[in-house]
Motif scaffolding. Structure first.
Motif, PDB file in Angstrom:
ATOM      1  N   VAL A 161     -44.781 -17.294   9.935  1.00 48.20           N
ATOM      2  CA  VAL A 161     -45.631 -15.953   9.960  1.00 48.20           C
ATOM      3  C   VAL A 161     -44.974 -14.646  10.005  1.00 48.20           C
ATOM      4  CG1 VAL A 161     -47.620 -14.958  10.859  1.00 48.20           C
ATOM      5  CG2 VAL A 161     -47.910 -17.252  10.246  1.00 48.20           C
ATOM      6  N   ILE A 162     -44.139 -14.271  11.234  1.00 50.07           N
ATOM      7  CA  ILE A 162     -43.461 -13.420  11.551  1.00 50.07           C
ATOM      8  C   ILE A 162     -42.336 -13.100  10.651  1.00 50.07           C
ATOM      9  CG2 ILE A 162     -42.172 -12.230  13.362  1.00 50.07           C
ATOM     10  CD1 ILE A 162     -44.253 -13.246  15.632  1.00 50.07           C
ATOM     11  N   GLU A 163     -41.695 -13.822  10.481  1.00 49.44           N
ATOM     12  CA  GLU A 163     -40.709 -13.804   9.484  1.00 49.44           C
ATOM     13  C   GLU A 163     -41.145 -13.268   7.882  1.00 49.44           C
ATOM     14  OE1 GLU A 163     -36.846 -16.152   7.177  1.00 49.44           O
ATOM     15  OE2 GLU A 163     -38.401 -17.389   8.583  1.00 49.44           O
ATOM     16  N   GLU A 164     -42.163 -13.755   7.305  1.00 43.83           N
ATOM     17  CA  GLU A 164     -42.911 -13.298   6.376  1.00 43.83           C
ATOM     18  C   GLU A 164     -43.534 -12.060   6.514  1.00 43.83           C
ATOM     19  OE1 GLU A 164     -43.248 -12.687   2.244  1.00 43.83           O
ATOM     20  OE2 GLU A 164     -42.221 -14.321   3.139  1.00 43.83           O
ATOM     21  N   ALA A 165     -44.029 -11.672   7.528  1.00 42.83           N
ATOM     22  CA  ALA A 165     -44.665 -10.584   7.805  1.00 42.83           C
ATOM     23  C   ALA A 165     -43.450  -9.467   7.998  1.00 42.83           C
ATOM     24  CB  ALA A 165     -45.551 -10.529   9.094  1.00 42.83           C
ATOM     25  N   GLU A 166     -42.612  -9.611   8.503  1.00 40.76           N
ATOM     26  CA  GLU A 166     -41.470  -8.592   8.526  1.00 40.76           C
ATOM     27  C   GLU A 166     -40.918  -8.425   7.149  1.00 40.76           C
ATOM     28  OE1 GLU A 166     -38.786 -10.203  11.293  1.00 40.76           O
ATOM     29  OE2 GLU A 166     -39.498  -9.117  12.869  1.00 40.76           O
ATOM     30  N   ALA A 167     -40.650  -9.467   6.489  1.00 40.89           N
ATOM     31  CA  ALA A 167     -40.357  -9.103   4.882  1.00 40.89           C
ATOM     32  C   ALA A 167     -41.435  -8.374   4.105  1.00 40.89           C
ATOM     33  CB  ALA A 167     -40.006 -10.679   4.372  1.00 40.89           C
ATOM     34  N   SER A 168     -42.539  -8.980   4.319  1.00 38.99           N
ATOM     35  CA  SER A 168     -43.532  -8.119   3.429  1.00 38.99           C
ATOM     36  C   SER A 168     -43.788  -6.658   3.868  1.00 38.99           C
ATOM     37  CB  SER A 168     -44.868  -8.758   3.820  1.00 38.99           C
ATOM     38  OG  SER A 168     -45.906  -8.228   2.741  1.00 38.99           O
ATOM     39  N   LEU A 169     -43.460  -6.488   5.186  1.00 39.82           N
ATOM     40  CA  LEU A 169     -43.636  -5.181   5.520  1.00 39.82           C
ATOM     41  C   LEU A 169     -42.563  -4.187   4.801  1.00 39.82           C
ATOM     42  CD1 LEU A 169     -45.172  -2.961   7.698  1.00 39.82           C
ATOM     43  CD2 LEU A 169     -43.393  -3.707   9.255  1.00 39.82           C
ATOM     44  N   ASN A 170     -41.162  -4.757   4.968  1.00 42.58           N
ATOM     45  CA  ASN A 170     -40.056  -4.230   4.378  1.00 42.58           C
ATOM     46  C   ASN A 170     -40.395  -4.008   2.765  1.00 42.58           C
ATOM     47  OD1 ASN A 170     -38.853  -3.838   6.716  1.00 42.58           O
ATOM     48  ND2 ASN A 170     -37.869  -5.833   6.647  1.00 42.58           N
ATOM     49  N   ARG A 171     -41.257  -4.574   2.159  1.00 42.09           N
ATOM     50  CA  ARG A 171     -41.493  -4.664   0.619  1.00 42.09           C
ATOM     51  C   ARG A 171     -42.394  -3.635   0.453  1.00 42.09           C
ATOM     52  NH1 ARG A 171     -41.034 -10.468   0.991  1.00 42.09           N
ATOM     53  NH2 ARG A 171     -43.352 -10.666   0.715  1.00 42.09           N
ATOM     54  N   THR A 172     -43.365  -3.136   1.423  1.00 39.79           N
ATOM     55  CA  THR A 172     -44.517  -2.195   1.144  1.00 39.79           C
ATOM     56  C   THR A 172     -44.031  -1.037   0.422  1.00 39.79           C
ATOM     57  OG1 THR A 172     -44.388  -1.349   3.559  1.00 39.79           O
ATOM     58  CG2 THR A 172     -45.911  -3.049   3.060  1.00 39.79           C
ATOM     59  N   PRO A 173     -42.850  -0.388   0.763  1.00 41.51           N
ATOM     60  CA  PRO A 173     -42.277   0.825  -0.231  1.00 41.51           C
ATOM     61  C   PRO A 173     -42.360   0.681  -1.496  1.00 41.51           C
ATOM     62  CG  PRO A 173     -41.158   0.770   1.960  1.00 41.51           C
ATOM     63  CD  PRO A 173     -41.819  -0.593   1.801  1.00 41.51           C
ATOM     64  N   GLU A 174     -42.105  -0.475  -1.956  1.00 43.30           N
ATOM     65  CA  GLU A 174     -41.735  -1.019  -3.416  1.00 43.30           C
ATOM     66  C   GLU A 174     -43.385  -1.141  -4.043  1.00 43.30           C
ATOM     67  OE1 GLU A 174     -39.025  -0.994  -4.750  1.00 43.30           O
ATOM     68  OE2 GLU A 174     -38.018  -0.501  -2.687  1.00 43.30           O
ATOM     69  N   LEU A 175     -44.190  -1.196  -3.288  1.00 36.39           N
ATOM     70  CA  LEU A 175     -45.442  -1.561  -3.789  1.00 36.39           C
ATOM     71  C   LEU A 175     -46.349  -0.326  -3.671  1.00 36.39           C
ATOM     72  CD1 LEU A 175     -46.574  -5.001  -2.191  1.00 36.39           C
ATOM     73  CD2 LEU A 175     -45.691  -4.484  -4.504  1.00 36.39           C
ATOM     74  N   LEU A 176     -45.936   0.563  -2.962  1.00 34.62           N
ATOM     75  CA  LEU A 176     -46.630   1.824  -2.694  1.00 34.62           C
ATOM     76  C   LEU A 176     -45.783   3.069  -2.813  1.00 34.62           C
ATOM     77  CD1 LEU A 176     -49.974   2.480  -2.415  1.00 34.62           C
ATOM     78  CD2 LEU A 176     -49.391   2.610   0.194  1.00 34.62           C
ATOM     79  N   ASP A 186     -45.455   0.597   5.645  1.00 34.50           N
ATOM     80  CA  ASP A 186     -47.003   0.835   5.809  1.00 34.50           C
ATOM     81  C   ASP A 186     -47.244   0.559   7.293  1.00 34.50           C
ATOM     82  OD1 ASP A 186     -49.774   0.844   5.072  1.00 34.50           O
ATOM     83  OD2 ASP A 186     -49.847  -0.907   6.153  1.00 34.50           O
ATOM     84  N   SER A 187     -47.992   1.557   7.949  1.00 33.16           N
ATOM     85  CA  SER A 187     -48.409   1.742   9.366  1.00 33.16           C
ATOM     86  C   SER A 187     -49.306   0.442   9.959  1.00 33.16           C
ATOM     87  CB  SER A 187     -49.022   3.234   9.766  1.00 33.16           C
ATOM     88  OG  SER A 187     -50.002   3.427   8.935  1.00 33.16           O
ATOM     89  N   GLY A 188     -50.260   0.221   8.989  1.00 36.86           N
ATOM     90  CA  GLY A 188     -51.112  -0.895   9.412  1.00 36.86           C
ATOM     91  C   GLY A 188     -50.491  -2.319   9.284  1.00 36.86           C
ATOM     92  N   GLY A 189     -49.720  -2.293   8.462  1.00 33.51           N
ATOM     93  CA  GLY A 189     -48.809  -3.616   8.573  1.00 33.51           C
ATOM     94  C   GLY A 189     -48.056  -3.844   9.578  1.00 33.51           C
ATOM     95  N   LYS A 190     -47.188  -2.442   9.992  1.00 39.09           N
ATOM     96  CA  LYS A 190     -46.451  -2.769  11.200  1.00 39.09           C
ATOM     97  C   LYS A 190     -47.554  -2.981  12.671  1.00 39.09           C
ATOM     98  CE  LYS A 190     -43.295  -2.116  14.192  1.00 39.09           C
ATOM     99  NZ  LYS A 190     -41.911  -2.828  14.207  1.00 39.09           N
ATOM    100  N   GLY A 191     -48.677  -2.482  12.581  1.00 37.73           N
ATOM    101  CA  GLY A 191     -49.571  -2.685  13.730  1.00 37.73           C
ATOM    102  C   GLY A 191     -49.917  -4.139  13.573  1.00 37.73           C
ATOM    103  N   LEU A 192     -50.101  -5.183  12.523  1.00 37.15           N
ATOM    104  CA  LEU A 192     -50.480  -6.083  12.465  1.00 37.15           C
ATOM    105  C   LEU A 192     -49.239  -7.028  12.722  1.00 37.15           C
ATOM    106  CD1 LEU A 192     -52.551  -8.576  12.025  1.00 37.15           C
ATOM    107  CD2 LEU A 192     -51.635  -8.428   9.419  1.00 37.15           C
ATOM    108  N   LEU A 193     -48.137  -6.673  12.668  1.00 38.07           N
ATOM    109  CA  LEU A 193     -47.034  -7.435  13.015  1.00 38.07           C
ATOM    110  C   LEU A 193     -46.797  -7.317  14.568  1.00 38.07           C
ATOM    111  CD1 LEU A 193     -44.362  -8.843  12.209  1.00 38.07           C
ATOM    112  CD2 LEU A 193     -43.283  -6.688  11.946  1.00 38.07           C
ATOM    113  N   CYS A 194     -47.155  -6.319  14.966  1.00 38.27           N
ATOM    114  CA  CYS A 194     -46.983  -6.180  16.453  1.00 38.27           C
ATOM    115  C   CYS A 194     -48.116  -7.101  17.267  1.00 38.27           C
ATOM    116  CB  CYS A 194     -47.282  -4.716  17.146  1.00 38.27           C
ATOM    117  SG  CYS A 194     -46.235  -3.384  16.598  1.00 38.27           S
ATOM    118  N   VAL A 195     -49.237  -7.368  16.642  1.00 40.70           N
ATOM    119  CA  VAL A 195     -50.083  -8.423  17.264  1.00 40.70           C
ATOM    120  C   VAL A 195     -49.506  -9.792  17.008  1.00 40.70           C
ATOM    121  CG1 VAL A 195     -52.486  -9.449  16.756  1.00 40.70           C
ATOM    122  CG2 VAL A 195     -52.084  -6.890  16.647  1.00 40.70           C
TER     123      VAL A 195
END
Length: 549
Positions: A161-176, A186-195
């Motif tokens: 989950v964390i591995e994919e969450a990190e990868a997804s977070l790093n992809r957010t600039p390509e989507l937005l 994305d700040s919210g995605g980073k917050g979720l990753l912290c949790v």
């Protein structure tokens, strides 16, 4: 080390660790806010929301994961602040719904619960935007489901989950694209990753250093024991003698639940009735003469998980001393709750008809519970909520869904929109007619803000330097300048059109009356048909807020 099953106490430890990890990184999450303004608060909002959930979990000691999840969901629901906090609450609300009747879960059930949370969060957002916390949660849950097909170890699934969450977070600039322009994830995605990182640390037995817990917000039921007419009577005249509180974990298989029906059914057993419910839990407070009847009725809808009954006749002497002379007045037909930052703006809202002003806005988003309490405090049959900030609208809608009163949320996203909506209110009209008028009013006002940049950035094709003053029209940065006055002129020139007749200037803590008047003189010299109103809003961080209509 491996873990094949997750019970309530292990999940509680994960929640506390997730909340602590987020708390330690809240400032870093705030710093990822796209706009370079001094009030980026995603990390703050998520931290306060998660802390509210964690406090509920700290109050329950159960080996059953469903009960712990219910506590988390309720705490998040009432403590949710800002869009990111509301989405976080929906993620775990869906998670909890998936596990609510379980004592423990395995890896597949854990992954399925993460997916259920994603499904509920997407339903809660009117127009989901990819490249945000929703995307990170969705990608991580999908990976969890895939991993759990091959893996029985929950720790291994959480690592995936964390591995994919990190990868997804790093992809957010390509989507937005705006994230890519600014050079952040994305700040919210980073917050979720912290949790999630806190979850994994707990599963592995690693210690997350604990900071002081914030003072607990009062529980929905026992926060404010409203004074009743009975407290003015002699002991023998108390009609309903038992203060009864119960929490019900709703079981949809037992009986279709309707909050209104449940409240009406309970009303025949006593008075001082309060019912707040979501999809999984109902909380009841009532003064009843036969509390057993209340419990029997509540049990038709699900399991009773918390019961408190107190004999008010025995407590009557102390109640009289605390509540003498404080009988609650009759309800008014309408009330208006609005949100504002700065006591000048608060007084302005009050002067034009607001019943209650919640101190908050850019620098502090009120929680769902804050808004619910404000709605109750105005003591009206119908209440309109004016959030006045795009990051408060979701919390306002969530508050409306659990409030006892009839509530209309007018999605004002700026202070000028809120003012326009409030001026459009007519107490002689019906609630529905007022809703239509207020919604119409917010469409015809333009909102401008002047603040300063906290970092160098490139956004919307503009290079902005740290310390520059920036002009924001509605939700877009239109330009910047090296001094406040120039930035204000730049913004006003962009805002004002031929159709505009009135410009309102609200100057804040960092501006002066003299400078505001100078801006007014500039406007009347350039736009001869414009009428200018100037008010001292005393708002922080934003030297100027403008309205044009």
């Amino acid at each position: 080390m491996s873990r094949r099953n997750l019970d309530g106490r292990a999940f509680a430890a994960m929640i506390l660790a997730g909340a602590e990890t987020l708390s330690q990184n809240a400032s870093a999450v705030d710093a990822l806010n796209v706009f370079p303004v001094p009030d980026g608060d995603t990390g703050t909002n998520m931290n306060l929301s998660m802390s509210s959930g964690a406090r509920e979990v700290e109050h329950i000691d159960s080996p059953e994961i469903g009960k712990v999840g219910t506590a988390l969901s309720k705490g998040l629901l009432m403590g949710a602040r800002g869009n990111s906090g509301v989405i976080l609450s929906q993620l775990f609300r869906g998670f909890t719904k998936s596990i609510e009747n379980k004592k423990e879960i395995n890896a597949k059930e854990f992954a399925a619960a993460l997916q259920a949370g994603v499904d509920m969060a997407y339903k809660a957002v009117m127009k989901p935007v990819e490249g945000t916390i929703l995307t990170v949660a969705k990608d991580a849950a999908k990976k969890a489901v895939a991993s759990a097909k091959e893996e029985t170890d929950i720790i291994a699934v959480m690592e995936a989950v964390i591995e994919e969450a990190e990868a997804s977070l790093n992809r957010t600039p390509e989507l937005l694209p705006v994230l890519k322009d600014v050079g952040v994830v994305d700040s919210g995605g980073k917050g979720l990753l912290c949790v999630y990182e806190g979850f994994l640390a707990s599963l592995k037995g690693e210690t997350v250093s604990k900071k002081a817990v914030l003072p607990a917000l009062d529980d929905m039921v026992n926060a404010e024991h409203h004074k009743s007419a009975q407290s003015m009577l002699s002991t023998e005249d108390i009609e309903f003698g038992f203060c009864t509180e119960v929490m019900v974990r709703l079981d949809q298989d037992k009986r279709t639940f309707s909050e209104d029906t449940f409240r009406n059914e309970l009303s025949r057993f006593g008075d001082s009735l309060l019912v707040v419910a979501d999809d999984t839990l109902a909380k009841v407070h009532i003064h009843a003469e036969e509390p057993g009847n209340v419990l029997n009725l509540a049990q038709r809808y699900g399991d009773l998980i918390k019961i408190k009954i107190e004999n008010m006749r025995e407590q009557h002497t102390s109640i009289l001393s605390q509540e003498a002379g404080e009988q609650k007045p009759a309800r008014t037909p309408f009330g208006i709750v609005t949100v504002a930052m700065g006591d000048g703006i608060s007084k302005l809202f009050t002067s034009i008809g607001a019943s209650h002003v919640i101190e908050g806005g850019q620098t502090m988003n009120p929680s769902t519970e804050d808004i619910v309490e404000a709605v109750k405090s105005v003591n009206a049959e119908t209440v309109f909520i004016l959030p006045n900030n795009s990051n408060i609208v979701m919390a306002a809608n969530q508050a409306a869904s659990v409030a006892e009163e009839k509530v209309f949320v007018i999605p004002a996203k700026t202070v000028p929109q809120g003012m326009a909506a409030l001026l459009a209110f007519n107490p002689e009209q019906s609630a529905e007619a007022n809703e239509a008028s207020m919604l119409e009013a917010i469409q015809h006002v333009k909102s401008g803000q002047v603040t300063y940049s906290v970092r160098d950035t490139h956004i919307d094709g503009k290079d902005i330097k740290k310390g520059d003053f920036i002009g924001i029209l509605n939700s877009s940065i239109i330009g910047s300048a090296g001094d406040r006055f120039s930035a204000a002129k730049l913004l006003l020139d962009e805002m004002i059109g031929e159709e505009d007749e009135i410009v309102t200037i609200l100057y804040g803590e960092d501006a002066s009356e003299e400078e505001a008047e100078k801006l007014g003189e500039y406007l009347t010299s350039v736009y001869e048909d414009i009428e200018v109103e100037i008010h001292n809003g005393r708002q922080p961080l934003y030297p100027y807020i403008f309205a044009a209509e």
